[in-house]
Enzyme design. Structure first.
Site, PDB file in Angstrom:
ATOM      1  N   THR A  43       1.120  -1.190   0.169  1.00 29.41           N
ATOM      2  CA  THR A  43      -0.203   0.164   0.035  1.00 29.41           C
ATOM      3  C   THR A  43       0.745   1.937  -0.486  1.00 29.41           C
ATOM      4  O   THR A  43       0.428   2.375  -0.221  1.00 29.41           O
ATOM      5  CB  THR A  43      -0.899   0.148   1.585  1.00 29.41           C
ATOM      6  OG1 THR A  43      -0.093  -0.095   2.426  1.00 29.41           O
ATOM      7  CG2 THR A  43      -1.774  -1.547   1.221  1.00 29.41           C
ATOM      8  N   CYS A  47       2.677   2.954   9.508  1.00 27.13           N
ATOM      9  CA  CYS A  47       1.996   3.298  10.573  1.00 27.13           C
ATOM     10  C   CYS A  47       2.551   2.690  11.952  1.00 27.13           C
ATOM     11  O   CYS A  47       3.474   2.965  11.935  1.00 27.13           O
ATOM     12  CB  CYS A  47       0.718   1.692  10.385  1.00 27.13           C
ATOM     13  SG  CYS A  47      -0.587   1.720   9.453  1.00 27.13           S
ATOM     14  N   CYS A  51      -1.678   0.236  14.908  1.00 30.09           N
ATOM     15  CA  CYS A  51      -2.775   0.974  14.304  1.00 30.09           C
ATOM     16  C   CYS A  51      -3.764  -0.255  14.424  1.00 30.09           C
ATOM     17  O   CYS A  51      -3.406  -1.479  14.066  1.00 30.09           O
ATOM     18  CB  CYS A  51      -1.710   1.125  12.332  1.00 30.09           C
ATOM     19  SG  CYS A  51      -3.544   1.492  11.627  1.00 30.09           S
ATOM     20  N   ARG A  54      -6.090  -3.155   9.572  1.00 30.95           N
ATOM     21  CA  ARG A  54      -6.098  -4.936   9.410  1.00 30.95           C
ATOM     22  C   ARG A  54      -4.763  -4.954   8.854  1.00 30.95           C
ATOM     23  O   ARG A  54      -4.411  -4.182   7.935  1.00 30.95           O
ATOM     24  CB  ARG A  54      -6.846  -5.166   7.882  1.00 30.95           C
ATOM     25  CG  ARG A  54      -8.326  -6.229   9.081  1.00 30.95           C
ATOM     26  CD  ARG A  54      -8.282  -7.071   8.246  1.00 30.95           C
ATOM     27  NE  ARG A  54      -8.069  -7.060   6.628  1.00 30.95           N
ATOM     28  CZ  ARG A  54      -8.943  -7.767   5.693  1.00 30.95           C
ATOM     29  NH1 ARG A  54     -10.305  -8.300   6.482  1.00 30.95           N
ATOM     30  NH2 ARG A  54      -8.401  -7.708   4.140  1.00 30.95           N
ATOM     31  N   CYS A  78      -0.259   6.961   7.377  1.00 30.05           N
ATOM     32  CA  CYS A  78      -1.396   6.095   7.711  1.00 30.05           C
ATOM     33  C   CYS A  78      -1.855   7.638   7.611  1.00 30.05           C
ATOM     34  O   CYS A  78      -1.724   8.293   9.000  1.00 30.05           O
ATOM     35  CB  CYS A  78      -1.585   4.845   8.121  1.00 30.05           C
ATOM     36  SG  CYS A  78      -3.306   4.831   8.436  1.00 30.05           S
ATOM     37  N   CYS A  81      -3.970   5.916  12.098  1.00 30.58           N
ATOM     38  CA  CYS A  81      -3.210   6.079  13.272  1.00 30.58           C
ATOM     39  C   CYS A  81      -2.683   7.188  13.118  1.00 30.58           C
ATOM     40  O   CYS A  81      -1.985   7.090  14.561  1.00 30.58           O
ATOM     41  CB  CYS A  81      -2.480   4.951  13.356  1.00 30.58           C
ATOM     42  SG  CYS A  81      -1.313   4.663  12.094  1.00 30.58           S
TER      43      CYS A  81
END
Ligand SMILES: [Zn+2]
Length: 360
Positions: A43, A47, A51, A54, A78, A81
């Site tokens: 992605t 994070c 976080c 998932r 992210c 978070c």
């Protein structure tokens, strides 16, 4: 230089390897927050380890020490978070908190050098930040925590000596040094017998009335008086804050044994003693118990025996504060040059006890 133990502790504490980081990330280890950054290759997002999004597959995850390092290779923060929001202050607060826990739990007080290395800070900076956060130097904090632990243990009924060791002091002099610096005496806690319940009975002996105080642990008071009330009040005088319960006939067995001791001190007593005093008093009292039946020692000799040759006056005071007469034989301590010295329950009783012990 860190020793091996400290080093391994520092490593695990800082999530230094990927396996530890993955484990912390998967387990949503709250303590890991701020310690490292998790980046997901698929992605392009980085994070915080906690976080709520998932968790990704292990092979798609890589770890960075800092937000900057992740950003440098092209990752973005992210939105969920918000890893960039872990401010410097938060990070420092966490480091200091971790140092505090370590100071509290380590058996010996860790050095500033060790703590600073743990936090990956210079000694000077660590010291400054620690003081800013807690108002104390690491060493003051360590001593304060140990005194606090010591008090808690005393309140829970441990003896002074046991409480000292359990609180992380390896000698009573250390505890005293610590408490002096903090402006509070551990003895304040002991003195008065707060939170202590004592069952009290009074019996007659050839030396007048004998007051007997029993705690849950054993005989904690043996007093004399010219009246039953005086003997009873003397128990309270030794433990002004304790709750005294009149035992009625429930202490008959103990009273018998105590009277037997008073009549024949050389036979000793078959009751557990609950000795409660300051660390210094307890040292003096232990020394008294080593004076053989029929013998005497001077205040000066006791002072020497406990390694405080100049503390004669304090020794005399400790003898006077002895709550368990006869069983802790303060009557065997005499003044120099053959003089009898003082006795809290009158010289006649002291003389009579010594005479009983000398007779054979
Ligand atoms: Zn996230």
């Amino acid at each position: 230089m860190l020793n091996a133990q400290a080093e391994s502790r520092a490593m695990s504490g800082t999530y230094a390897n990927d396996a530890a980081r993955w484990h912390a990330f998967r387990g949503r280890d709250n303590a890991a927050d701020g310690k490292f950054i998790v980046a997901v290759k698929t992605t392009g997002i980085y994070c915080r380890p906690v976080c709520p999004a998932r968790p990704a597959k292990r092979e798609n995850v890589e770890f960075f020490d800092t937000v900057g390092a992740a950003r440098k290779v092209g990752y973005r923060a992210c939105l969920r978070c918000k890893p960039d929001d872990i401010s410097e202050r938060e990070r420092v607060a966490k480091l200091i908190t971790r140092a505090c826990r370590r100071i509290e739990h380590d058996e010996t007080i860790p050095s500033v050098g060790t703590l600073a290395a743990d936090a990956k800070l210079s000694e000077g900076r660590f010291h400054r930040l620690f003081k800013q956060a807690t108002g104390l130097s690491p060493r003051q904090y360590a001593l304060a925590k140990r005194v606090e632990a010591f008090r808690a243990r005393l309140k829970s009924g441990e003896t002074v000596t046991a409480a000292l060791y359990d609180a992380g002091f390896n000698s009573s002099s250390r505890a005293y040094e610590a408490s002096r610096r903090l402006g509070a005496k551990p003895s304040d806690v002991v003195r008065g017998g707060a939170a202590l319940t004592i069952r009290v009975g009074v019996a007659r002996s050839s030396l007048g009335f004998v007051g007997v105080g029993m705690s849950e642990r054993g005989l904690c008071a043996l007093t004399f008086g010219d009246s039953a009330k005086a003997a009873h009040d003397a128990v309270q005088a030794h433990f002004p804050k304790a709750r005294l319960l009149d035992a009625g006939g429930a202490l008959d067995k103990e009273l018998k044994r105590v009277v037997a001791l008073v009549e024949e001190p050389k036979d000793g007593i078959d009751l557990p003693l609950d000795i409660r005093g300051t660390a210094f008093q307890e040292r003096v009292w232990q020394a008294l118990r080593r004076i053989p039946v029929g013998g005497t020692k001077t205040y000066g000799e006791i002072a020497k025996a406990i390694g405080k040759p100049t503390a004669q006056r304090a020794v005399a005071q400790a003898c006077g504060a002895n709550p368990i007469a006869v069983a802790i034989p303060c009557h065997r301590v005499v003044a120099a040059h053959g003089a009898l010295g003082g006795y809290g329950y009158g010289l006649k009783r002291k003389q009579a006890l010594l005479k009983k012990e000398a007779a054979e």
